[in-house]
Design an enzyme around this catalytic site. Structure first.
Site, short mmCIF file in Angstrom:
data_model
loop_
_atom_site.label_atom_id
_atom_site.label_comp_id
_atom_site.label_asym_id
_atom_site.label_seq_id
_atom_site.Cartn_x
_atom_site.Cartn_y
_atom_site.Cartn_z
CG HIS A 279 11.18 9.50 -132.46
ND1 HIS A 279 10.44 9.28 -131.33
CD2 HIS A 279 10.74 10.69 -132.95
CE1 HIS A 279 9.60 10.27 -131.15
NE2 HIS A 279 9.75 11.14 -132.11
CD GLU B 4 10.91 13.29 -136.20
OE1 GLU B 4 10.35 14.25 -135.62
OE2 GLU B 4 10.47 12.13 -136.17
CG HIS B 5 12.70 14.90 -131.41
ND1 HIS B 5 12.01 15.58 -130.45
CD2 HIS B 5 11.85 13.93 -131.84
CE1 HIS B 5 10.82 15.05 -130.28
NE2 HIS B 5 10.69 14.03 -131.12
CD GLU C 6 14.04 18.31 -128.77
OE1 GLU C 6 12.92 18.14 -129.29
OE2 GLU C 6 14.34 19.33 -128.11
CD GLU D 284 6.96 12.42 -130.46
OE1 GLU D 284 6.48 12.05 -131.54
OE2 GLU D 284 8.07 13.00 -130.36
#
Length: 1029
Positions: free
Chosen positions: A132, A135-136, A206, A213
């Site tokens: 994940h 992906e960021h 990030e 999130e």
């Protein structure tokens, strides 16, 4: 066959609907990348020039000094989806549009998606959430485009947007953009998979976005249950992970000596290979041009297939004979049963699991739900193999049955499971029924043949994901296919529905456990693991009898037979109408009608608002009306469910004093269903047993209202702005006193006078529309409700230079997130100047949205949710800025929003003419974007009717107005409405304080803002705009 740069290319391989005018080409590049190219002839159907694209894209690439922009929502992980709907205050929210999706009537966007066959199952145990996080990081710059927000900036300037999600076995990236800028977007997009920078300083920031999130879902019961199922799965099993990732899982890895950047680059290097990637590109250019672009831009992706990590797939997922009690955040009771099946991915043409889901999740007479509802134990049921990665993977399929329980049902958990196994025994006794499979086959085939289009980027993402699981010929058809009747396969799958292969989870607020309480480590959820008595396991394995009330469903009367298209024989007058016409205007009824000539599918959408007599004239009436509508929906459920199986949907909702009824889907049996619904409504009298269940359910809904801080902030803003607003706590206190006799006495008055406004749109003739109006007249034959007796909503007119603040604590005492919603009131919609005002508001949003996100989220990392948008509340235009944060208190958040707003003039001043024109052009593209389906077009028309604006061509008019807007107009608008000391700058700050934020900080703040402490007194002294809808 092989073509230049391709090892395979075919224009005939993809099976598509005969009504699909798009052209598809499947290619495989020499590096192993597989791609579907889609030529959509409607993208340039207005005569736009597709041939000039290369020149435009080359010009764009020379502009390296673009304004910094970023997409507001680049990461929307499927694992994070909150399935618990917040339906509170629907009556207010329905009339408040964000104005983000404006569909006009001439253009379509281009789109692309890339799915990589690697997801969270590939996370190393020492750095969970790494897939994940990767992906960021791909959004944060590449060798060719090193600026962190270059990709999003390009899309934002050209009417586009992007998104991405990480699943268990794949990661998907997708975007849409104004048609002529597809190649420029592809250039930036392709670099994600060739040369991402993954800069260390960007990683440090990030990781906070990943953590924010995660904090969005920390109080989400569905996510808590999923993580408990992961946590309690067998050690070493791929499920035994923490898929989301957060600061702790990633930063702890670094503190334990893990080089996180090295790990993330290794994960990328091992898995982001062309052989593991599936690309979809949708454009208006020819297939040859699209192929040349893909070859040019994606051939440099590293060749090879991914390295599959060894995993202990042969392990059982969970321990047998266990029940898990999980403490819920919301007031609810859910019984969740899960059976592990082998992966059935290669048997998609048989769909044995869907056959069983159809029967176990059925809601008609004789069904399991029908039986449990009759005993007052359950309110809803869902069954089947979900679409999420954990439920549907190459490792295993998880068949789940989720039953929402009443308070009395919670006391009968084991009895309910016993009835589940009685129904399973029934399925074994009667053997699989070919006629049931044939019904599902017919429904699947008609749904495929007459499929409605989706938004372009969603369609691209869906096709790319499907390429990972279906052969290329069935990339579209696979989801619909019921091709092979295999009785033995159904029996084989049914054989896995045994107690020793079942996991039981009970999610409940009534968590009365004091011993052996454990904590799931990532969410901190309390749970208890208990053994199921062996005597029960034996009884469930072979129930002594099957209750005679449990039966297979009857044949479905709503499956359509007539698929003829009404437009084929229609008059030129009807075919020439581009907007709905009013065909009936009587004291009791107003009907709008439009024959569809665009999509030409056998579908129709019929929407109605029935204004009730005194439905919300006071708090008691509002609650009684709500109970009436909920009980009516409960009464209609059996009929409505059968129709929905046949793709004829029904929605029954309440907005103030208006009962909204929508019946939509295949049009053949639509009048039959509508007649049954209205006939039931006419004679409906609630019964005591259902009244008690529905009242309990409403009480639970009210208790759960405002549990999410974002919903809570919107609620609080509307509570200030709307003159009549029934508070949730007031509703709760009164609800307990209401009786069935109160409701029965109220219903005749409620239905004694009515006013109906409706829209018939789609594959329906004008004669059929009049038949529908007569169905209403015959079933609801009462005097008309005069205009003066219909409820009117009034919105507060904030005083000149208003600077108001409302501070409230989060409802859930464990909720970390705080929210600031800064609302600026602009003007009421007036006929003169409306299109120019809307054009200015929307253009401002188009320009500012991305820099806001880039500054407050990407750079300052305030929180995961950072956005802004127009708000239209009962036709009073406003503009909102929102930030949600688990790290900072509302005082700080508001200060950062204010700081950004104060700097907007510098952003506007810095826009050169070309950039400004790009933003205008991007917005114009959104306004003129073709509705992807009949449903989208109907919803656009219906919005105009509900708001009593009746400007069905508003988007086209706004687009025309945009042409004359200059940069100075936007700056003047900004100064007038968003900057003090302008008297027209009127703002309301709603601040929801998380559990870790000290509300006393608000008292210590030195500010000139007026704090609203006594809302009732404040509203009593306030002025309100005249009613407009």
């Amino acid at each position: 066959m092989a073509v230049d740069g391709c090892t395979f290319s075919s224009d005939d391989i993809v099976l598509k609907s005969p009504n699909d005018r798009r052209l598809y080409r499947y290619i495989q590049l020499s590096n192993g990348l597989c791609a579907i190219l889609v030529h959509d002839p409607e993208i340039y159907s207005d005569g736009g020039d597709a041939k000039s694209r290369d020149r435009i894209d080359e010009d764009e690439d020379n502009d390296e000094d673009e304004v910094e922009d970023s997409e507001e929502d680049e990461d929307d992980d499927e694992e994070e989806v909150d399935e618990e709907d917040d339906n509170e205050e629907e009556d207010d929210e329905m009339n408040e549009a964000k104005d983000k999706e404006k569909k006009g009537a001439s253009q379509k966007k281009a789109a692309a998606a890339m799915c990589v066959g690697m997801g969270s199952f590939a996370d190393p145990y020492e750095a969970q959430g790494l897939a994940h996080f990767l992906e960021h990081m791909l959004f944060m710059g590449s060798n060719d485009f090193p600026d962190e927000n270059e990709y999003d900036s390009y899309l934002s300037k050209h009417g586009g947007s992007s998104n991405a999600y990480t699943e268990t076995e794949h990661t998907c990236y997708h975007f849409e953009v104004k048609r002529e800028f597809l190649k420029g977007a592809l250039k930036r997009f392709s670099q994600f998979f060739i040369s991402p920078l993954v800069k260390a300083e960007a990683m440090e920031r990030e990781v906070l976005a990943v953590d924010s999130e995660f904090n969005q879902v920390l109080q989400n019961d569905s996510c808590r249950l999923q993580q408990l199922q992961c946590h309690t799965s067998s050690p070493g099993h791929p499920f035994n992970r923490f898929f989301w990732g957060n600061k702790k899982s990633l930063v702890d890895a670094m503190e334990n000596g893990i080089n996180l950047r090295e790990q993330i680059l290794n994960l990328y290097s091992d898995n982001y290979k062309a052989g593991a990637m599936k690309l979809v590109v949708i454009g208006g250019e020819t297939l040859g041009v699209l192929e040349s672009w893909v070859l040019e831009l994606f051939s440099n992706i590293k060749k090879g297939i991914q390295i599959k990590a060894e995993s202990k797939r042969e392990l059982p997922v969970w321990k047998a004979g266990k029940i898990y009690w999980l403490q819920a955040v919301k007031d609810l009771h859910i019984l969740d049963l899960s059976w592990t099946l082998p992966s059935l991915r290669h048997d998609y043409l048989k769909k044995a699991e869907d056959y069983l889901a159809h029967l176990l999740g059925h809601e008609g007479s004789g069904s399991l739900l029908f039986y449990l509802k009759a005993r007052g134990w359950a309110t809803s049921i869902s069954a089947g193999v979900g679409d999420e990665g954990m439920q549907r993977s190459a490792i295993a399929y998880i068949f789940s049955m989720s039953i929402h329980l009443t308070d009395s049902g919670l006391e009968k958990i084991f009895e309910i499971i016993g009835f589940v196994y009685q129904y399973i025994k029934l399925l074994r006794q009667v053997s699989p029924q070919e006629w049931i499979f044939k019904e599902l086959q017919d429904i699947g085939n008609m749904d495929f043949q007459f499929a409605e289009e989706e938004p372009q980027d969603e369609y691209a993402a869906e096709l790319a994901a499907n390429l990972l699981v279906y052969p290329p010929d069935h990339v579209i058809y696979g989801d619909y296919a019921y091709n092979i009747w295999d009785e033995e396969m159904i029996k084989y799958v049914l054989g896995f529905f045994k107690p020793e292969n079942m996991r039981i989870d009970v999610v409940t607020k009534s968590f009365n456990k004091s011993q052996d309480v454990q904590h799931e480590p990532w969410f901190g959820s309390k749970y208890v693991e208990e053994d199921i008595p062996s005597s029960l396991m034996e009884e469930w394995l072979n129930p002594p009898e099957v209750d005679t009330s449990l039966q297979l469903p009857v044949k479905n009367e709503f499956i359509p037979l007539d698929f003829s298209i009404r437009a084929d024989g229609a008059s030129s007058e009807l075919l020439g109408a581009s907007m709905p016409n009013c065909i009936l205007n009587e004291p009791s009824m107003k009907f709008w009608y439009k024959l569809d000539k665009t999509f030409k599918l056998p579908r129709a959408n019929t929407y109605f608002r029935i204004t009730l007599n005194g439905g919300c004239s006071n708090l008691k009436n509002a609650l009684l009306t709500e109970l009436f509508v909920l009980l009516l929906k409960d009464e209609l459920n059996e009929i409505v469910y059968q129709a929905s199986v046949a793709k004829l949907e029904t929605s029954v909702s309440l907005y103030g004093d208006k009962l909204e009824l929508k019946v939509y889907g295949f049009n053949d049996k639509l009048p039959v269903l509508l007649f049954k619904i209205l006939a039931t409504t006419k004679s409906f009298l609630p019964k005591d047993d259902r009244f008690r269940v529905i009242k309990e359910d409403l009480e639970r809904t009210l208790k759960n209202t405002n549990m999410k801080p974002l919903s809570h902030s919107s609620y609080l803003r509307l509570q200030v702005l709307c003159q009549n607003f029934w508070d949730v706590e007031e509703k709760l206190s009164l609800l307990n006193d209401l009786s069935l006799s109160d409701l029965r006495a109220f219903i005749p008055e409620l239905l004694s006078q009515l006013y109906i406004e409706g829209l018939c749109h789609g594959n329906i003739s004008v004669e059929e529309a009049f038949i529908i109006s007569n169905i209403f007249k015959s079933n609801l034959s009462v005097p008309p409700l005069p205009v003066e007796m219909r409820h009117k909503e009034y919105v507060m007119c904030l005083p000149c230079s208003a600077d108001l603040v409302r501070d409230v604590r989060v409802k859930n005492e464990l909720e970390k997130n705080s929210v600031v919603e800064l609302y600026f009131q602009i003007e009421p919609e007036l006929e003169t100047g409306l299109t120019k005002l809307k054009a200015l508001v929307d253009l401002f949003d188009e320009i500012v949205e991305e820099p806001l996100f880039n500054q407050l989220r990407t750079k300052e990392q305030l929180g995961y949710v950072v956005d802004c948008s127009p708000r239209v509340t009962y036709r009073i235009i406003g503009f909102c800025f929102r930030v949600q944060s688990s790290e900072y208190n509302p005082i700080y958040l508001q200060g950062r929003i204010d700081n950004f707003i104060n700097g907007v003039e510098e952003i506007l001043d810095g826009l050169d003419n070309e950039s400004f024109e790009n933003y205008k052009s991007g917005l114009m593209g959104k306004l003129l974007e073709k509705d992807p389906s009949l449903l989208y077009e109907t919803n656009r028309f219906w919005g105009q009717i509900v708001d009593k604006r009746y400007m069905f061509d508003l988007s086209e008019k706004e687009a025309a107005e945009l042409k004359s807007i200059q940069k100075v107009d936007v700056i003047d608008w900004y100064r007038m409405y968003l900057r003090h000391p302008s008297p027209k700058c009127r703002k309301l700050a709603v601040r929801v304080w998380g559990c870790h934020a000290d509300l006393k900080d608000a008292d210590r703040q030195m500010s000139s803002a007026k704090v609203i402490e006594d809302l009732a007194a404040f509203k009593k002294l306030s002025a309100f705009y005249p009613n407009m809808c």
